[in-house]
Structures are given as structure tokens and as C-alpha cells.
Design a protein around this motif. Structure first.
Motif, PDB file in Angstrom:
ATOM      1  N   VAL A 125      -6.838   2.587  -0.910  1.00 40.80           N
ATOM      2  CA  VAL A 125      -6.597   1.458  -1.798  1.00 40.80           C
ATOM      3  C   VAL A 125      -7.794   0.527  -1.721  1.00 40.80           C
ATOM      4  O   VAL A 125      -8.228   0.159  -0.628  1.00 40.80           O
TER       5      VAL A 125
ATOM      6  N   THR B  61       0.859  -1.178   0.000  1.00 38.15           N
ATOM      7  CA  THR B  61       0.000   0.000   0.000  1.00 38.15           C
ATOM      8  C   THR B  61       0.894   1.226   0.000  1.00 38.15           C
ATOM      9  O   THR B  61       2.079   1.138   0.303  1.00 38.15           O
TER      10      THR B  61
ATOM     11  N   THR C 263      -6.340   2.650  -6.668  1.00 37.58           N
ATOM     12  CA  THR C 263      -5.807   3.530  -5.638  1.00 37.58           C
ATOM     13  C   THR C 263      -6.386   4.901  -5.915  1.00 37.58           C
ATOM     14  O   THR C 263      -6.228   5.438  -7.004  1.00 37.58           O
TER      15      THR C 263
END
Length: 180
Positions: free
Chosen positions: A44, A14, A56
Motif C-alpha cells: 500500500v 490496509t 494498492t
């Protein structure tokens, strides 16, 4: 992690400083908020079956307040720095709306048509219309409200306020009963 074996099933990268995760069980989606800088952050969207990133979404100043509206397939993320809440369409991963007029929004919770927002400073819960962001009510709770939960049976909303770091103000647990 597989709860039966303890084996790691997948590792998903992430953006910088992930701080909150929520799950939309009905749609098998996982949403993770990552704190960016004062200029921006990201949410995300992850496919919970394939364990892969779907999208995202850049949001203005996200600092981790995150909740999912299961009924309307939306995700709310807060920016206490800018006093706004971004509303993301869970099916497209795009910002659908931005609600302003919040002071320092952190934790959030959708309960029916209401969006409960913890304004860390000055220590209040704001009840807003989850569709429009219009503020209906402001309730004073303890210093630095950090977490919100709802009891699905009673409809009571529980708010945990951390108090201050100087230990001069105690932590509190407030209970908000639904209006009759």
C-alpha cells in the motif's frame, strides 16, 4: 500519532496482515507490505501529508520484506515462498520488475547501487545489483537472518540473525564492511 500530543491523527486500513512499513521522507510517501496468501500480497502506498491511500499494488506472495530505494524512487518487497523480489515504481505504484534466483528472501536494504537481501534459509546475505537483481556475492551469516541495517558513516552493513527456535543455534550479529 502526533508525537507532541500523543493524539491519533489518522487511521488507515490496509489489506490482510500488514507486517512491514518504510518511509520515503523526501517524497512524503509511506509504504506498507501486507501478507496475502501463498498466491499474493499487497503493498500500500500512502500519501504521508494527506494520510490517504494512493494505491494498492498486488505482488506475488509478499511476506513482508520491504525496503525503499530513495535515490531511484523504487520499493522492493520480497516473497520467501517464491524466492522473488518485486520492484515497485514508487511514483506510479506499479510493479516495474521482478528479480528471481533468491532462495528465501526476507529483510532487505538498499545501500548505494547494492541490494542486500537476507535469505532466511540457508542463512546468508545476498548482495545484488539494485538495478538488475543480478547476484554479485553471497555471504554466509548466522541462522535465520532477520534484520539488516547500514551505518551511513562507515558503510558497514549489520545483519541480525535470530538463531533457531530450538535454541541450539545462537543469535548472531554480523558486520559486513564495504569493499575497498
Amino acid at each position: 500519532v502526533d508525537p507532541k500530543t500523543g493524539d491519533v491523527i489518522a487511521v488507515i486500513q490496509t489489506p490482510f496482515r500488514p507486517s512491514k512499513v518504510v518511509v520515503d521522507e523526501a517524497n512524503r510517501r509511506v509504504f506498507a507490505a501486507a501478507t496475502g496468501s501463498e498466491g499474493g500480497g499487497d503493498v500500500v502506498t500512502i500519501d504521508g501529508e494527506q494520510n490517504s491511500v494512493l494505491s494498492t499494488t498486488e505482488v506475488k506472495g509478499s511476506d513482508g520484506g520491504l525496503t525503499v530505494d530513495l535515490s531511484n524512487h523504487r520499493v522492493f518487497t520480497s516473497s520467501s515462498y517464491y524466492g522473488i523480489i518485486s520492484v515497485i515504481d514508487a511514483s506510479t505504484g506499479k510493479v516495474a520488475d521482478t528479480f528471481a534466483d533468491f532462495k528465501s528472501p526476507r529483510s532487505m536494504l538498499v545501500c548505494g547501487d547494492a541490494l542486500f537481501v537476507a535469505n532466511r534459509d540457508p542463512g546468508e546475505i545476498v548482495v545484488a545489483d539494485a538495478s538488475t537483481g543480478d547476484i554479485a556475492q553471497t555471504l554466509t551469516v548466522g541462522t535465520h537472518p532477520e534484520a539488516i541495517a547500514v551505518d551511513a558513516n562507515s558503510g558497514n552493513v549489520w545483519v541480525l540473525s535470530a538463531g533457531d527456535t530450538a535454541r541450539t543455534t545462537p543469535g548472531l550479529l554480523s558486520v559486513i564492511a564495504p569493499k575497498a
